[in-house]
Scaffold this motif. Sequence first.
Motif, short mmCIF file in Angstrom:
data_model
loop_
_atom_site.label_atom_id
_atom_site.label_comp_id
_atom_site.label_asym_id
_atom_site.label_seq_id
_atom_site.Cartn_x
_atom_site.Cartn_y
_atom_site.Cartn_z
N GLY A 190 -6.34 3.92 2.17
CA GLY A 190 -5.09 3.17 2.22
C GLY A 190 -4.41 3.27 3.57
N GLU A 193 0.83 -1.21 0.00
CA GLU A 193 0.00 0.00 0.00
C GLU A 193 0.86 1.26 0.00
OE1 GLU A 193 -3.22 2.33 -0.25
OE2 GLU A 193 -3.29 0.13 -0.27
N ASN A 239 1.00 4.23 -2.91
CA ASN A 239 0.76 5.64 -2.61
C ASN A 239 1.94 6.51 -3.04
OD1 ASN A 239 -1.72 5.05 -1.53
ND2 ASN A 239 -1.00 5.01 0.59
N TYR A 261 1.31 9.59 -5.62
CA TYR A 261 1.19 10.94 -5.08
C TYR A 261 2.51 11.65 -4.77
CZ TYR A 261 -3.45 8.96 -4.16
OH TYR A 261 -4.66 8.34 -4.29
#
Length: 367
Positions: A335, A291, A295, A299
């Motif tokens: 998340g 996870e 991410n 991002y």
Amino acid sequence: MEFWIIFTKMVLLVYIAVQCVQENVSHISWVVLAFLIYFSTNITVYLFKNHTTKKAVLALSIAITTVAYLVVHPLFSLILPLTIVELAAGWIEKKLFILLLALVPILDMDPSLRPIYSLVAFLSFLIFSLTSTYGEKLLKNEELNDSMRRKLQKLTKNINENTEYIRQSEYTFKLEERNRISQEIHDKIGHSMTGALFQMEAAKRLLMTDPDKATELLQNAINISKEGIENIRLTLKNLKPPTEQMGIHRLKLLIDDFNAKQPLKTVLTHEGNLDIISPIQWKIIHENITEALTNALKYSHASQVSVDLKVLNKLIRVEVRDNGAGTDTIRKGLGIIGMEERTAAVHGKVIIDSTQGFSVTMLLPFE
């Protein structure tokens, strides 16, 4: 390159034709004939691939242009510089000399034509230089593309061959492992079970006539069976890899797969006794790292991510940190909430930090 040279010659011919019409030239038929001869000769230049033939045709074109300039109309001199530049480029490397050569006819020319001839000579030289430079670069790029295409085909072939080799190696390894397991079962467990069976058969025959001997044989059979069961347990234990190897190997596989598929470089480091980590903790570590990497890719706008796993005295510390810009406000989406819930299920904690890049730190206690 050839297109722009032909286009420039056509523009010059149109200009000469317009000037002749405006001057109301009496011998217009000779002008048309000169046009046709010049046009046919210059079109022929680009039909030949042999350089010697091309140079010969260009020399003929210069001769035709000179005759047209002297006999038909002085403006035909304007189409002379570009042809001179084309012909001279095959022998002279220094471009300044080519320009000077194109300006030579100005010495024996009507003074009224010298300014426009100089302008046309300079523009012709400039157009030819730009188009030849572009053509050379285009040719080099095509050669580079061909070379890269050949290398790509070679690499693709090597990859296919390596993939086939790996597949065959895996199949061979499986066959060898199956053969080893079969041989081990036959040598250790098979012999034990066969010995126990013989002992029980003998005890069965002596059960009525010699009970004591039968009891002894049965006890031997029991001992042999216990030994065989212990051999089965040891064999299975040796075949099954340790939990910590499954965990760290699976994690390394995750990182390698992520590096292979994504542009984000990921580095894994680990320290401490990995035997302490339980299967459920490995599962949570694996899911949370997956996870966190997702991410970071979506991002962070980072170029590198570090994954650090340490087994300390009282807890397991796992940090996933990227070198991105970070953020002033941390918004916990599904998340991060999922990571916190999974970690809390084993009495752990997740710490989020965005001061230097973005980091997710998991703290998992153990007994």
